[in-house]
Design an enzyme around this catalytic site. Structure first.
Site, PDB file in Angstrom:
ATOM      1  N   HIS A 191       0.241  24.702 -33.121  1.00 31.11           N
ATOM      2  CA  HIS A 191      -0.425  25.247 -34.198  1.00 31.11           C
ATOM      3  C   HIS A 191      -1.030  26.574 -34.086  1.00 31.11           C
ATOM      4  CE1 HIS A 191      -1.146  20.889 -35.735  1.00 31.11           C
ATOM      5  NE2 HIS A 191      -0.157  21.509 -36.625  1.00 31.11           N
ATOM      6  N   LYS A 235      -4.386  10.855 -47.495  1.00 30.97           N
ATOM      7  CA  LYS A 235      -4.087  10.460 -46.078  1.00 30.97           C
ATOM      8  C   LYS A 235      -5.049   9.964 -45.181  1.00 30.97           C
ATOM      9  CE  LYS A 235      -1.149  12.995 -43.082  1.00 30.97           C
ATOM     10  NZ  LYS A 235      -0.550  14.304 -42.595  1.00 30.97           N
ATOM     11  N   ARG A 265       9.420  22.627 -36.107  1.00 31.04           N
ATOM     12  CA  ARG A 265       9.799  22.241 -34.789  1.00 31.04           C
ATOM     13  C   ARG A 265      11.239  22.009 -34.503  1.00 31.04           C
ATOM     14  NH1 ARG A 265       4.829  18.872 -35.477  1.00 31.04           N
ATOM     15  NH2 ARG A 265       6.185  17.584 -36.250  1.00 31.04           N
ATOM     16  N   SER A 306       0.687  16.455 -33.696  1.00 30.31           N
ATOM     17  CA  SER A 306      -0.721  15.910 -33.992  1.00 30.31           C
ATOM     18  C   SER A 306      -0.455  14.253 -33.870  1.00 30.31           C
ATOM     19  CB  SER A 306      -1.296  16.173 -35.141  1.00 30.31           C
ATOM     20  OG  SER A 306      -1.705  17.604 -35.044  1.00 30.31           O
TER      21      SER A 306
END
Length: 167
Positions: A24, A48, A99, A137
């Site tokens: 990030h 979430k 990514r 993460s």
């Protein structure tokens, strides 16, 4: 006609940042070079399950930005539609990091929807630097929860925060 304001060109890098990683931070550094102001927008995301609270995620992001000498980057929280938040801040662009090819499809669909909702706001995708391709993460939280070493993949303050969570 350019959409400019008193702050110059503003971009927003939205995400849950649970927690912020070196990947990030790489995107933040690179996006900050392209805009006068970059806002890391930490999504409250009440639907979430997250490891860190909104307040913890904001504090970690702010600490990482302060320790990284990024004067034109600020950290805020938001909820609701990203395009509404970006428009409310006078922003011209949404920054996203890619990514892998798997990331592309979701980002492509989201970018098209955001363009439909707010045509004046562009979505810019930056490819993750090679050394950060495998960093996510969720993967780092899993490794840390099992006692694995995550040094070098997270800012040191985040490594410490993860150790505290899992101790």
């Amino acid at each position: 006609m350019h959409n400019r304001n008193a702050d110059g060109r503003i971009a927003v890098y939205p995400g849950s940042f649970d927690p912020i990683t070196n990947g990030h931070l790489d995107i933040v550094r690179r996006a900050a070079r392209l805009f006068d102001t970059l806002i890391i927008a930490v999504y409250a995301n009440p639907n979430k399950t997250l490891l860190f609270s909104l307040e913890e995620r904001l504090a970690l992001c702010r600490a990482v930005v302060e320790s990284s000498d990024l004067p034109d980057v600020r950290v805020e929280s938001f909820s609701g539609l990203t395009v509404d938040y970006v428009a409310g801040r006078g922003g011209q662009a949404i920054i996203r990091g890619l990514r892998s090819p798997n990331d592309f499809e979701g980002e492509f669909r989201m970018g098209l929807m955001n363009h439909r909702l707010a045509p004046a706001i562009e979505t810019l995708c930056l490819f993750t630097s090679q050394e950060h391709l495998f960093i996510s993460s969720s993967r780092l939280k899993e490794v840390a929860s099992l006692g694995g070493h995550v040094d070098g993949m997270l800012p040191p303050i985040v490594v410490d925060a993860l150790r505290q969570k899992y101790s």
